[in-house]
Design a protein around this motif. Structure first.
Motif, PDB file in Angstrom:
ATOM      1  N   ILE A 144       0.851  -1.199   0.000  1.00  0.00           N
ATOM      2  CA  ILE A 144       0.000   0.000   0.000  1.00  0.00           C
ATOM      3  C   ILE A 144       0.884   1.246   0.000  1.00  0.00           C
ATOM      4  N   PHE A 145       1.927   1.222   0.818  1.00  0.00           N
ATOM      5  CA  PHE A 145       2.835   2.366   0.896  1.00  0.00           C
ATOM      6  C   PHE A 145       3.559   2.566  -0.428  1.00  0.00           C
ATOM      7  N   PHE A 146       3.985   1.487  -1.071  1.00  0.00           N
ATOM      8  CA  PHE A 146       4.651   1.602  -2.371  1.00  0.00           C
ATOM      9  C   PHE A 146       3.719   2.236  -3.403  1.00  0.00           C
ATOM     10  N   ALA A 147       2.448   1.816  -3.429  1.00  0.00           N
ATOM     11  CA  ALA A 147       1.490   2.386  -4.377  1.00  0.00           C
ATOM     12  C   ALA A 147       1.292   3.885  -4.134  1.00  0.00           C
ATOM     13  N   LEU A 148       1.228   4.275  -2.867  1.00  0.00           N
ATOM     14  CA  LEU A 148       1.073   5.702  -2.543  1.00  0.00           C
ATOM     15  C   LEU A 148       2.309   6.503  -2.946  1.00  0.00           C
ATOM     16  N   LEU A 149       3.489   5.924  -2.740  1.00  0.00           N
ATOM     17  CA  LEU A 149       4.719   6.606  -3.149  1.00  0.00           C
ATOM     18  C   LEU A 149       4.783   6.775  -4.659  1.00  0.00           C
ATOM     19  N   GLN A 150       4.300   5.780  -5.383  1.00  0.00           N
ATOM     20  CA  GLN A 150       4.279   5.880  -6.836  1.00  0.00           C
ATOM     21  C   GLN A 150       3.363   7.019  -7.287  1.00  0.00           C
ATOM     22  N   PRO A 200      14.807   6.833  -7.825  1.00  0.00           N
ATOM     23  CA  PRO A 200      14.200   6.041  -8.905  1.00  0.00           C
ATOM     24  C   PRO A 200      13.072   5.143  -8.390  1.00  0.00           C
ATOM     25  N   LEU A 201      12.169   4.799  -9.307  1.00  0.00           N
ATOM     26  CA  LEU A 201      11.038   3.943  -8.945  1.00  0.00           C
ATOM     27  C   LEU A 201      11.510   2.600  -8.417  1.00  0.00           C
ATOM     28  N   LEU A 202      12.533   2.022  -9.037  1.00  0.00           N
ATOM     29  CA  LEU A 202      13.052   0.726  -8.588  1.00  0.00           C
ATOM     30  C   LEU A 202      13.554   0.804  -7.154  1.00  0.00           C
ATOM     31  N   ASN A 203      14.246   1.898  -6.811  1.00  0.00           N
ATOM     32  CA  ASN A 203      14.745   2.064  -5.444  1.00  0.00           C
ATOM     33  C   ASN A 203      13.603   2.184  -4.445  1.00  0.00           C
ATOM     34  N   ILE A 204      12.505   2.825  -4.859  1.00  0.00           N
ATOM     35  CA  ILE A 204      11.346   2.945  -3.975  1.00  0.00           C
ATOM     36  C   ILE A 204      10.753   1.565  -3.703  1.00  0.00           C
ATOM     37  N   PHE A 205      10.635   0.751  -4.754  1.00  0.00           N
ATOM     38  CA  PHE A 205      10.108  -0.600  -4.577  1.00  0.00           C
ATOM     39  C   PHE A 205      11.039  -1.436  -3.699  1.00  0.00           C
ATOM     40  N   ILE A 206      12.346  -1.338  -3.956  1.00  0.00           N
ATOM     41  CA  ILE A 206      13.329  -2.084  -3.167  1.00  0.00           C
ATOM     42  C   ILE A 206      13.275  -1.661  -1.703  1.00  0.00           C
ATOM     43  N   VAL A 229      19.866   2.857  -0.235  1.00  0.00           N
ATOM     44  CA  VAL A 229      18.757   2.633  -1.168  1.00  0.00           C
ATOM     45  C   VAL A 229      18.062   3.941  -1.545  1.00  0.00           C
ATOM     46  N   VAL A 230      17.763   4.790  -0.563  1.00  0.00           N
ATOM     47  CA  VAL A 230      17.069   6.050  -0.856  1.00  0.00           C
ATOM     48  C   VAL A 230      17.918   7.285  -0.579  1.00  0.00           C
ATOM     49  N   GLY A 231      19.094   7.095   0.039  1.00  0.00           N
ATOM     50  CA  GLY A 231      20.027   8.207   0.204  1.00  0.00           C
ATOM     51  C   GLY A 231      19.672   9.210   1.273  1.00  0.00           C
ATOM     52  N   ILE A 232      19.001   8.772   2.350  1.00  0.00           N
ATOM     53  CA  ILE A 232      18.648   9.709   3.420  1.00  0.00           C
ATOM     54  C   ILE A 232      19.061   9.143   4.773  1.00  0.00           C
ATOM     55  N   TYR A 233      19.408  10.065   5.691  1.00  0.00           N
ATOM     56  CA  TYR A 233      19.674   9.698   7.081  1.00  0.00           C
ATOM     57  C   TYR A 233      18.357   9.362   7.779  1.00  0.00           C
ATOM     58  N   PRO A 234      18.416   8.699   8.945  1.00  0.00           N
ATOM     59  CA  PRO A 234      17.185   8.462   9.713  1.00  0.00           C
ATOM     60  C   PRO A 234      16.468   9.749  10.129  1.00  0.00           C
ATOM     61  N   ASN A 235      17.192  10.880  10.157  1.00  0.00           N
ATOM     62  CA  ASN A 235      16.538  12.157  10.490  1.00  0.00           C
ATOM     63  C   ASN A 235      15.913  12.828   9.268  1.00  0.00           C
ATOM     64  N   GLY A 236      15.988  12.182   8.114  1.00  0.00           N
ATOM     65  CA  GLY A 236      15.342  12.702   6.914  1.00  0.00           C
ATOM     66  C   GLY A 236      16.211  13.546   6.019  1.00  0.00           C
ATOM     67  N   LEU A 237      17.415  13.897   6.449  1.00  0.00           N
ATOM     68  CA  LEU A 237      18.308  14.720   5.638  1.00  0.00           C
ATOM     69  C   LEU A 237      18.989  13.875   4.568  1.00  0.00           C
ATOM     70  N   TRP A 238      19.332  14.519   3.446  1.00  0.00           N
ATOM     71  CA  TRP A 238      20.015  13.809   2.376  1.00  0.00           C
ATOM     72  C   TRP A 238      21.461  13.511   2.769  1.00  0.00           C
ATOM     73  N   ILE A 239      21.947  12.346   2.367  1.00  0.00           N
ATOM     74  CA  ILE A 239      23.321  11.943   2.663  1.00  0.00           C
ATOM     75  C   ILE A 239      24.262  12.534   1.622  1.00  0.00           C
ATOM     76  N   GLU A 240      25.423  13.014   2.078  1.00  0.00           N
ATOM     77  CA  GLU A 240      26.394  13.598   1.165  1.00  0.00           C
ATOM     78  C   GLU A 240      26.869  12.570   0.139  1.00  0.00           C
ATOM     79  N   ALA A 241      27.215  13.058  -1.039  1.00  0.00           N
ATOM     80  CA  ALA A 241      27.534  12.174  -2.163  1.00  0.00           C
ATOM     81  C   ALA A 241      28.708  11.242  -1.882  1.00  0.00           C
ATOM     82  N   ASN A 242      29.674  11.674  -1.095  1.00  0.00           N
ATOM     83  CA  ASN A 242      30.872  10.855  -0.838  1.00  0.00           C
ATOM     84  C   ASN A 242      30.805  10.103   0.494  1.00  0.00           C
ATOM     85  N   SER A 243      29.643  10.023   1.100  1.00  0.00           N
ATOM     86  CA  SER A 243      29.517   9.393   2.412  1.00  0.00           C
ATOM     87  C   SER A 243      29.632   7.875   2.298  1.00  0.00           C
ATOM     88  N   PRO A 244      30.347   7.222   3.235  1.00  0.00           N
ATOM     89  CA  PRO A 244      30.421   5.759   3.243  1.00  0.00           C
ATOM     90  C   PRO A 244      29.078   5.095   3.534  1.00  0.00           C
TER      91      PRO A 244
END
Length: 240
Positions: free
Chosen positions: A105-111, A122-128, A191-206
């Motif tokens: 249900i959540f995947f359908a709403l995200l789509q 990407p859509l594939l990452n959302i499904f994953i 998978v989605v590139g965000i921290y648990p606090n919702g912020l985007w992760i820097e491009a070079n982050s491990p």
């Protein structure tokens, strides 16, 4: 086993906690629409869902479904049902399917959200991400079933929310990310590139290293198998 699963579905049909399976995914999207904007809408909805609302779905559904059985003493089934193991395994499979339903249900709403608002995910990452969340929370089903039998539904709900939220925030970005409660949040990083606090992760982050995904899934599946077996043995030996 099929009859046990169908009986579980009928037994809990129409209960308020069953509606949480689709209400909380809608709530995650609504919170994102209210609090976020632009490309942060989809990532914000995912963040709200896996840090707070999905653990809430799991613990509340388990606690109240088990609590009802506990209160009614399973309607006398413990004394007449020969194969008790089927009762326990049937409940696990039923709750497993319920959690999968909520994830889809959540995947359908995200789509739908993705079609209206721009996002870099990407859509594939959302499904994953939805599939990973379902797998990495599976082991909590037998865990909270057991704790509800031991300490009751409300302490189990509180304990589940505290452990899921606290450990995902504290350990998911550390070397102790492999602790089971921290794994879902850690796997969401690549998978989605965000921290648990919702912020985007820097491009070079491990933290963007996808090498943690397979170990995290294996740990979660092994935990699920282990807890299912141990709680199954415990339940089969309970007094009538």
């Amino acid at each position: 086993m099929n009859n046990v699963i169908r009986a579980e579905a009928l037994k809990h049909k129409g209960r308020f906690y069953q509606h949480l399976l689709w209400i909380l995914p809608f709530l995650a999207v609504t919170l994102s629409l209210v609090l976020m904007s632009g490309i942060n809408l989809v990532s914000g909805a995912i963040n709200w869902f896996y840090t707070l609302l999905y653990p809430g779905v799991i613990t509340i559904l388990i606690a109240f479904s088990m609590g009802m059985d506990r209160e009614k003493n399973r309607h006398g089934l413990m004394s007449v049902f020969i194969n008790r193991e089927e009762l326990w395994l049937g409940k696990i499979i039923y709750l497993l399917l319920c959690s999968l339903f909520s994830s889809m249900i959540f995947f359908a709403l995200l789509q739908l959200l993705r079609l209206v608002f721009p996002t870099t995910i990407p859509l594939l990452n959302i499904f994953i991400s939805c599939l990973i969340l379902w797998i990495t929370f599976l082991w909590q089903i037998p865990l909270w079933m057991w704790t509800t039998e031991i300490i009751g539904p409300y302490p189990s709900i509180l304990l589940g929310l505290v452990l899921n939220l606290g450990m995902s925030i504290i350990f998911s970005a550390s070397r102790l990310w492999w602790l089971p409660f921290a794994i879902p949040a850690r796997l969401m990083c690549p998978v989605v590139g965000i921290y648990p606090n919702g912020l985007w992760i820097e491009a070079n982050s491990p933290l963007l290293d996808p090498g943690v995904i397979l170990p995290g899934l294996l740990i979660s599946l092994l935990m699920f198998a282990f807890l299912t077996m141990m709680t199954w043995i415990w339940f089969s030996k309970r007094e009538m």
